[in-house]
Design a protein around this motif. Structure first.
Motif, PDB file in Angstrom:
ATOM      1  N   GLU A 305      24.658  29.850 -19.960  1.00 49.17           N
ATOM      2  CA  GLU A 305      24.988  30.692 -21.110  1.00 49.17           C
ATOM      3  C   GLU A 305      23.789  31.517 -21.582  1.00 49.17           C
ATOM      4  O   GLU A 305      23.783  32.019 -22.709  1.00 49.17           O
ATOM      5  N   ASP A 307      23.016  34.406 -20.633  1.00 52.40           N
ATOM      6  CA  ASP A 307      23.474  35.788 -20.835  1.00 52.40           C
ATOM      7  C   ASP A 307      24.063  35.967 -22.225  1.00 52.40           C
ATOM      8  O   ASP A 307      23.848  36.980 -22.889  1.00 52.40           O
ATOM      9  N   LYS A 308      24.829  34.994 -22.677  1.00 55.27           N
ATOM     10  CA  LYS A 308      25.451  35.058 -24.006  1.00 55.27           C
ATOM     11  C   LYS A 308      24.392  35.128 -25.097  1.00 55.27           C
ATOM     12  O   LYS A 308      24.519  35.911 -26.055  1.00 55.27           O
ATOM     13  N   SER A 312      23.771  38.594 -27.307  1.00 59.95           N
ATOM     14  CA  SER A 312      24.181  38.424 -28.706  1.00 59.95           C
ATOM     15  C   SER A 312      23.029  38.615 -29.685  1.00 59.95           C
ATOM     16  O   SER A 312      23.237  38.507 -30.911  1.00 59.95           O
ATOM     17  N   LEU A 366      30.845  40.287 -22.696  1.00 59.07           N
ATOM     18  CA  LEU A 366      30.167  39.008 -22.487  1.00 59.07           C
ATOM     19  C   LEU A 366      30.866  38.166 -21.436  1.00 59.07           C
ATOM     20  O   LEU A 366      30.239  37.443 -20.676  1.00 59.07           O
ATOM     21  N   GLU A 367      32.189  38.270 -21.390  1.00 63.10           N
ATOM     22  CA  GLU A 367      32.943  37.431 -20.456  1.00 63.10           C
ATOM     23  C   GLU A 367      32.572  37.758 -19.014  1.00 63.10           C
ATOM     24  O   GLU A 367      32.335  36.866 -18.205  1.00 63.10           O
ATOM     25  N   SER A 370      29.113  36.435 -18.288  1.00 60.42           N
ATOM     26  CA  SER A 370      29.094  34.973 -18.170  1.00 60.42           C
ATOM     27  C   SER A 370      29.604  34.519 -16.811  1.00 60.42           C
ATOM     28  O   SER A 370      29.083  33.577 -16.214  1.00 60.42           O
TER      29      SER A 370
END
Length: 547
Positions: A305, A307-308, A312, A366-367, A370
């Motif tokens: 996670e 990348d999230k 963000s 984001l998906e 991810s």
């Protein structure tokens, strides 16, 4: 009677040389090895046409042979070049694989940072107006510090974030109170009240923990990949010992000299040769496995996670700023009490009106990111698991394409002396297991220092990765100083032997009664002519007793 004895002796002298490996009455042709030897690019000048006595040989069994001393030397050099080439090729293959995974992860990580920074620039310009445009350097410096930290710079993430939030507090407070006269001393007082006031809510604490854990993990992970590649590169350049090269020559090309070009090494015979040759490399196994397993765990637990968290960042920073604006009256009241009241003298604008506020929503998907990161982490984890046993699997890799196979292979393979079953047991992995290796003479008291240094580097890196796995920051600045140089005489407790040392004797080799010792090749080969000699001597003895 004496003349009859003399005749018998003469008959013996004629019979014994004629008894070759196959019991033929004439010397065998050397056409096979001439063809093979020429095919390897060597000159055929001096290559015998038929077998001759092999007392001159220093590596191969000294029975009847088709090899001269020069041929034996040339084939020994060839076998060394070939085996070292295979080792380097296999090492390069692993290095290439590690480099590819390192580059893919590294490129994508930088891509995430770039996308996050661009998103912040685009959304903050429209959302926060002059507050952002006048103070863009604060935000660009944040991304710059994150980037150089990831690349290995000595940056304390906690201090970096603390400084960022303090500066941001000053700028937001100044923008909201432009009608007052604010000097540097007053703004410094404001920044010092950061922790007690919590003007941005709990976002700074949460974000600092999340980003620190992810960046510590990512930086440690890529450094682990880099070290793995460097270890393979350095170990692949470690030269093989002279004893090893003799054993490889004996296994690989001595069958040609013995007139058995089709004989391939016995499986266990090849294993003993390669385990002796690569004993030092096998000692890397424990720490190499620990490193691979720790990196795999780190990737799966901490990086999926990442990348999230990176993408963000703009959202979290904007939410923190919005929290301060919405609670500005309370925050101002507390600051006026702590730092003193402010007098008029600023701009005519109230300042607060220029803070447009509004929530930032990053449009980056984001998906999709991810999914890509999860796939990338999974691929790397699989490769790490595959390479865990690399160093102890090398003997099998090197033997797979050269040993005898098929029905009856173990009874008709080359065992170092002739075409027959190989009976000695297979040695274990690592230098300590080679004290009784029947094929390669290994002094277990003199481990290779280059490999010992790499073992220590692996151990240090694994400990750092474990710290990263627990969320603790890792300093890589002293990586090159962790291991003393070759010849320093220093070694960690785990690497230094304690108490009496076991020494593999250099001269008195273990005795295996199946085959004579390697140094007795002349006698070993001559024994194949014993039946005919025994008949002659028995006849002679009978005549003498009958006198």
């Amino acid at each position: 009677m004496d003349s009859f004895i003399i005749a018998a002796l003469a008959l013996c002298s004629l019979t014994v040389p004629a008894c070759g490996d196959k019991g033929t009455s004439k010397a065998r042709s050397c056409s096979d090895i001439r063809q093979f030897y020429g095919g390897k690019g060597f000159s055929l000048d001096g290559v015998p046409q038929s077998e001759m006595s092999g007392e001159h040989l220093r590596i191969c069994p000294q029975g009847y042979t088709c090899c001269t001393s020069e041929m034996e030397d040339n084939l020994a050099v060839l076998s060394r070049r070939e085996i070292e080439g295979v080792l380097k090729d296999d090492g390069r293959s692993l290095q290439t694989s590690i480099t590819r995974h390192h580059k893919v992860f590294d490129d994508y990580f930088h891509e995430l940072l770039n996308r996050s920074m661009i998103s912040l620039q685009e959304t903050f310009t429209s959302t926060w107006g002059t507050l952002y445009s006048d103070n863009a350097k604060i935000f660009s410096d944040l991304y710059k510090d994150l980037r150089v930290y990831y690349q290995g710079a000595n940056v304390n993430l906690e201090e970096m974030f603390s400084e960022f939030w303090a500066k941001l507090l000053e700028k937001v407070f100044y923008q909201a109170n432009k009608k007052y006269s604010l000097d540097e001393d007053y703004l410094e007082c404001v920044s010092k009240r950061m922790e007690t006031l919590e003007p941005f809510g709990n976002t700074p604490a949460i974000l600092t923990i999340e980003v620190t854990r992810k960046f510590v993990a990512a930086r440690s992970f890529v450094r682990g990949l880099q070290l793995s590649k460097e270890v393979v590169q350095k170990v692949s350049q470690v030269p093989l010992s002279q004893e090893c090269m003799r054993a490889i020559m004996k296994m690989t090309y001595c069958p040609y000299c013995r007139g058995m070009p089709s004989a391939r090494p016995c499986s266990n015979y090849c294993s003993n040769v390669m385990k002796g040759c690569l004993a030092n490399q096998a000692d890397l196994n424990t720490e190499w496995r620990h490193l691979a397993e720790t990196m795999s765990t780190l990737a799966e637990r901490r990086l999926k996670e990442v990348d999230k968290v990176i993408l963000s960042l703009p959202n979290h920073i904007s939410e923190a700023m919005l929290t301060m604006v919405e609670n500005l009256d309370t925050i101002n009241s507390k600051l006026f009490q702590s730092c003193g009241s402010l007098g008029e003298g600023g701009t005519t604008s109230t300042g607060i009106d220029e803070l447009k506020g509004g929530r930032v929503t990053v449009e980056d998907k984001l998906e999709d990111s991810s999914i890509k990161m999860a796939k990338l982490v999974e691929d790397v984890a699989i490769r790490l698991r595959d390479m865990r046993s690399y160093w102890i699997s090398l003997p099998n890799i090197l033997c797979d394409d050269r040993v005898a196979s098929g029905a009856g292979a173990e009874d008709k393979c080359w065992n170092g002396i002739s075409r027959a079953r190989y009976l000695p047991e297979v040695m274990g992995d690592g230098i300590a297991s080679q004290i009784n290796n029947p094929e390669v003479e290994v002094d277990i008291t003199k481990p290779d220092m280059t490999i010992r240094q790499q073992i220590m580097q692996l151990k240090i890196m694994t400990n750092r990765l474990k710290n990263a796995l627990n969320g603790r920051d890792v300093d890589f600045q002293d990586t090159n100083d962790d291991v003393s140089g070759s010849g320093s005489g220093n070694c960690p407790d785990e690497m230094c032997s304690r108490g009496p040392r076991l020494v593999a004797p250099v001269t008195d080799r273990p005795i295996f009664y199946l085959y004579p010792p390697e140094n007795e090749r002349v006698k070993a080969s001559a024994q194949q002519n014993l039946p005919s000699m025994a008949i002659c001597l028995l006849s002679l003895l009978t005549l003498l007793l009958g006198r």
